[in-house]
Design an enzyme around this catalytic site. Structure first.
Site, PDB file in Angstrom:
ATOM      1  N   SER A  67     -12.970  -5.568   1.350  1.00  0.00           N
ATOM      2  CA  SER A  67     -14.087  -4.794   0.678  1.00  0.00           C
ATOM      3  C   SER A  67     -15.489  -5.140   1.130  1.00  0.00           C
ATOM      4  CB  SER A  67     -13.771  -4.998  -0.719  1.00  0.00           C
ATOM      5  OG  SER A  67     -12.613  -4.340  -0.960  1.00  0.00           O
ATOM      6  N   GLY A  76     -16.875   0.388  -1.663  1.00  0.00           N
ATOM      7  CA  GLY A  76     -17.861   1.660  -1.569  1.00  0.00           C
ATOM      8  C   GLY A  76     -19.254   1.575  -2.426  1.00  0.00           C
ATOM      9  N   PHE A  77     -19.257   0.591  -3.009  1.00  0.00           N
ATOM     10  CA  PHE A  77     -20.518   0.457  -3.838  1.00  0.00           C
ATOM     11  C   PHE A  77     -21.854   0.316  -3.045  1.00  0.00           C
ATOM     12  CE2 PHE A  77     -24.009  -1.421  -6.378  1.00  0.00           C
ATOM     13  CZ  PHE A  77     -23.964  -0.594  -7.423  1.00  0.00           C
ATOM     14  N   TYR A  94       0.923  -1.294  -0.097  1.00  0.00           N
ATOM     15  CA  TYR A  94      -0.076   0.027  -0.065  1.00  0.00           C
ATOM     16  C   TYR A  94       0.799   1.060  -0.148  1.00  0.00           C
ATOM     17  CZ  TYR A  94      -3.615  -3.299   1.331  1.00  0.00           C
ATOM     18  OH  TYR A  94      -4.435  -4.517   1.698  1.00  0.00           O
TER      19      TYR A  94
END
Length: 329
Positions: free
Chosen positions: A201, A206-207, A56
């Site tokens: 996730s 984020g969806f 990251y």
């Protein structure tokens, strides 16, 4: 927040903090002072399990954690990852023992700690037998550099091979109502082996937090731009599901993100979730996820977000070839 759950030898809150987006992947990272405030606010709220990786920001995320909250190291279980790093500005998967042993030293220095609590193989390097990579991680345990071993984006069969070399404390695979691949084997295998399933996730990048309505709104460099589910044609079909998902959340008196997180945590007592965010408001919202949601509501989410209803695969073909997880046809 519901009762703590076991991850390897650690008891942690079921909602952890994924730190990737503070340095990597979803467009421009936040200013450093904002990221520092968010990490400290997370600890103040009670987040006690934080997840980073050597990849990251090509080391920047580990450095951020070391500088921002290294002085509070006793307050959290620290997870990081090896086996996928930045080399000359490019992402490289390399599971050779000598590479992993070098990466741990670099990570310890960046994180300003002498031990990482949970250390994952970020991706299985298919050129290297999983037994060899896990063997290197087991030597890190013996040396006192890490306390427990994890794997990420792997199948049930690979998990069992790895577990025969050294106990695997956790598997970190994608899991949310719209990414249910772990139900093809890993969810049950982790339960059988008494390993934790750490869901990354868990709000569908984020969806399912109702945060993405147009691919054009995503910044250049945002990895979601290349993901089939966010591309024109697929995105419009998935937004129809989101509207119905949002209505279920309103009916339940929670936010869409909380509904997604609550659904993930309902899948078993060995499941934890690591949503990431760059927003303190969302950090607080996630941590306020109800301890339980009505069974009927969870069943409605199951039916609405059945795998065959989702438009598009998780990854583009080139990325899919790099991972080992079971996939729906």
């Amino acid at each position: 927040m519901s009762a703590k759950r076991r991850v390897g030898p650690f008891d942690v809150n079921p909602l952890a903090l994924g730190c990737m987006s503070l340095s990597h992947a979803y467009g421009s990272p936040p200013p450093r002072d904002q990221a520092v405030r968010l990490l400290n606010r997370a600890l103040d709220l009670g987040y006690d399990f934080l997840d980073t990786a050597a990849l990251y920001g090509f080391g920047a995320n580990e450095t951020l954690l070391g500088e921002a909250i290294g002085h509070r190291r006793r307050e959290y279980v620290l997870a990081s990852k090896c086996g996928m790093t930045g080399v000359d500005g490019k992402r490289v998967i390399d599971g050779r023992p000598e590479t992993l042993l070098a990466t741990i030293e670099q990570s310890l220095a960046r994180l300003k700690t002498d031990v990482i609590d949970l250390y994952y193989l970020h991706r299985w390097d298919k050129k290297v037998p999983i037994e060899e990579s896990v063997g290197a991680l087991s030597r890190m345990v013996e040396a006192g550099k890490i306390r427990a071993i994890g794997l990420s984006e792997i199948s049930a069969a690979t998990l069992r091979r790895a577990h025969s070399v050294h106990p695997i404390a956790a598997v970190q695979n994608e899991y949310s109502p719209w990414s249910r691949n772990v139900e093809l084997g890993v969810l049950e295998a982790t339960r059988e082996l008494e390993a934790s399933l750490v869901a990354f996730s868990p709000v569908a990048r984020g969806f399912l937090a109702d945060a993405v309505h147009s691919a054009d709104a995503l910044e250049p460099g945002d990895i979601r731009r290349a993901m089939p589910r966010f591309q024109p044609g697929n995105l419009e079909r998935n937004l129809e599901l989101l509207a119905r998902f949002r209505a279920l959340a309103v009916e339940a008196g929670c936010t869409p993100a909380q509904l997604s997180l609550g659904w993930v945590l309902s899948r078993g007592p060995h499941v934890t979730a690591i949503p990431g965010t760059t927003s303190i408001a969302h950090l607080e919202e996630n941590f306020a996820t109800p301890a339980s949601l009505p069974a009927g509501l969870l069943d409605q989410v199951d039916r609405l977000m059945a795998p065959e209803a989702i438009a598009g695969p998780r990854y583009p073909a080139a990325t899919q070839a790099e991972i080992d997880t079971e996939e729906f046809s």
